[in-house]
Design a protein around this motif. Structure first.
Motif, short mmCIF file in Angstrom:
data_model
loop_
_atom_site.label_atom_id
_atom_site.label_comp_id
_atom_site.label_asym_id
_atom_site.label_seq_id
_atom_site.Cartn_x
_atom_site.Cartn_y
_atom_site.Cartn_z
N LEU A 111 -28.32 -10.73 46.62
CA LEU A 111 -29.03 -10.03 47.68
C LEU A 111 -29.44 -8.61 47.28
CD1 LEU A 111 -26.83 -11.13 50.73
CD2 LEU A 111 -29.17 -11.87 50.24
N SER A 112 -28.76 -8.03 46.28
CA SER A 112 -29.00 -6.63 45.94
C SER A 112 -30.41 -6.38 45.42
CB SER A 112 -27.98 -6.17 44.89
OG SER A 112 -28.14 -6.89 43.67
N GLY A 117 -30.48 -3.89 49.40
CA GLY A 117 -30.13 -2.78 48.52
C GLY A 117 -29.83 -1.52 49.32
N ILE A 118 -30.62 -1.30 50.36
CA ILE A 118 -30.41 -0.15 51.24
C ILE A 118 -29.09 -0.28 51.99
CG2 ILE A 118 -31.28 1.03 53.31
CD1 ILE A 118 -34.12 0.39 52.30
N LYS A 119 -28.82 -1.50 52.50
CA LYS A 119 -27.58 -1.69 53.27
C LYS A 119 -26.35 -1.52 52.39
CE LYS A 119 -26.85 -4.38 56.66
NZ LYS A 119 -26.84 -3.38 57.73
N GLY A 150 -26.86 -1.21 39.98
CA GLY A 150 -28.14 -0.95 39.33
C GLY A 150 -29.29 -1.67 39.99
N ALA A 151 -29.06 -2.94 40.37
CA ALA A 151 -30.12 -3.72 41.03
C ALA A 151 -30.45 -3.15 42.41
CB ALA A 151 -29.68 -5.18 41.15
N SER A 152 -29.45 -2.62 43.10
CA SER A 152 -29.65 -2.10 44.45
C SER A 152 -30.55 -0.87 44.47
CB SER A 152 -28.31 -1.74 45.09
OG SER A 152 -27.50 -2.88 45.26
N ILE A 153 -30.42 -0.01 43.45
CA ILE A 153 -31.16 1.26 43.48
C ILE A 153 -32.46 1.22 42.69
CG2 ILE A 153 -29.05 2.59 43.82
CD1 ILE A 153 -29.09 3.34 40.89
N ARG A 154 -32.65 0.19 41.87
CA ARG A 154 -33.86 0.12 41.04
C ARG A 154 -35.09 -0.15 41.90
NH1 ARG A 154 -31.94 -2.93 37.68
NH2 ARG A 154 -31.29 -1.32 36.18
N ASN A 156 -29.44 6.98 49.17
CA ASN A 156 -28.15 6.61 49.77
C ASN A 156 -27.03 6.70 48.74
OD1 ASN A 156 -29.37 6.04 52.21
ND2 ASN A 156 -29.43 3.83 51.90
N PHE A 157 -27.29 6.17 47.55
CA PHE A 157 -26.25 6.15 46.53
C PHE A 157 -25.87 7.57 46.10
CE2 PHE A 157 -24.83 6.03 42.09
CZ PHE A 157 -23.73 5.20 42.23
#
Length: 384
Positions: free
Chosen positions: A148-149, A155-157, A188-192, A200-201
């Motif tokens: 899901l990321s 990714g935001i959640k 890495g996948a969440s913020i890319r 957020n990170f």
């Protein structure tokens, strides 16, 4: 006001910055964000239409602001007007409107997730399992979040949940290398390509960033690769560069000679994104060597510890690779060695009079960066 909000939100979505190649921490949005106050138009910025633009005769720089209602019928779009430098009052209501628009954008973006979908149910149960450290479900939960990321909304959640991030990072000290790699790959996948998740990170995971930098020293290669991938995303953010860039660059230089070829390429890509090395070159060792030599030529160091670290790493690199020094660097090294050996080097934050290091400079000037026979001649001359 509508124009300012429109272009501000546009710049947030695009997350495109212009950075000064000489000062990587000096960054600003590519799209000029207008307000009711005169602001300098920086080099390379795109100017929205319908603004009042002037040449400030005091600074000889272009400035722009939103048109006042009485001006809109008199001044054409992006008209250039020469005026004296006059004080302007900041429109607080405008600032509040912009902040409100950003908040509304983030809230609207987060609301795109269908809370009745199976994906959302999987997400919720996976987050709960991780926070409770449910060992039996841990692998499946991490796999679910990993899948899901890649989705912007998820990714935001993931990055917006500080307790989830804390639980994930606490797990990294208890699980095996493969599971730790999966967690870092998910981050890495969440913020890319996800500016909101990146913001957020930087807010919710900031305590982990210094740990990432330290882990580059000792962790297995697969973990270093994932951390370098995360930093490759983070260095596009101006706030990150302002806070962490100097510390990160020191560590990247420190670990470079010990990395595998693939990890070295990832590291050099970070330097390319920062415009610190030639973006077209493919020889990693040469690029890092040139970067280090130029640091010495420019005397671009903060203290003696950093100076000695970078010289030691340059030595290590030239000893393990067939590299030729720049003529300018050899000339700098000749002068530096001469001043130190003759006791003429001024004591400052880069030089405390360390004789052992001075001797290393002399020895390596000939053995590593020149003719080894010249070192024997130097000692004969001293004896005479």
């Amino acid at each position: 006001m509508k124009i300012a909000l429109l272009y501000l939100l546009g710049s947030i979505l695009a997350s495109e910055l212009i950075c000064n190649p000489s000062y990587p921490t000096d960054c600003y949005p590519k799209v000029f964000i207008p307000t009711r106050e005169w602001q300098e138009i920086k080099e390379g910025q795109d100017i929205p239409g319908g603004l009042h633009v002037r040449l400030n005769i005091d600074t000889l720089k272009r400035e722009a602001k939103l048109l006042e209602e009485e001006e809109s019928s008199e001044v054409s779009s992006n008209d250039l007007v020469i005026v004296d430098n006059q004080p302007e009052t900041v429109d607080k209501t405008m600032e509040e409107s912009i902040k409100s628009a950003i908040g509304e954008y983030k809230a609207k973006h987060r609301s795109k997730i269908n809370t009745n979908s199976n994906d959302f149910k999987d997400f919720q149960s996976s987050v709960e399992d991780i926070k409770k450290y449910n060992v039996d479900e841990l692998d499946g939960s991490l796999d679910s979040l990993m899948d899901l990321s890649h989705d912007i909304e998820y990714g935001i959640k993931i990055t917006d949940d500080k307790s989830l991030l804390n639980a994930l990072f606490e797990l990294t000290s208890e699980v095996d290398v493969d599971t730790k790699e999966k967690i870092y790959r998910m981050i890495g996948a969440s913020i890319r390509n996800n500016p909101t998740a990146l913001d957020n990170f930087l807010e919710n995971g900031k305590t982990q960033i210094s740990i990432f930098i330290k882990e580059l020293q000792n962790d297995p290669e697969i973990i270093k690769n994932r951390i370098l991938g995360i930093f490759n995303v983070l260095v596009d953010n101006a706030s990150f560069k302002y806070t962490y860039l100097s510390q990160l660059l020191d560590q990247l230089i420190n670990v470079y000679p010990t990395l595998s070829s693939s990890s070295q390429t990832r590291l050099v890509n970070i330097f390319k994104d920062l415009k610190l090395v030639d973006n077209e070159a493919n020889d990693n060792d040469n690029e890092i060597s040139t970067y280090l030599q130029n640091k010495f030529i420019k005397n671009d160091f903060t203290d003696e510890t950093q100076f000695q670290l970078y010289y030691d790493k340059l030595l290590e690199l030239h000893k393990q690779a067939d590299l030729k020094p720049q003529k300018e660097f050899v000339a700098w090294l000749d002068e530096e060695v001469g001043l130190r050996q003759q006791g003429l080097k001024k004591h400052d934050n880069l030089y405390s009079g360390n004789q052992e290091f001075d001797d290393k400079l002399l020895e390596t000037r000939h053995k590593v960066f020149g003719n080894p026979n010249a070192l024997r001649k130097h000692f004969v001359d001293d004896e005479l």
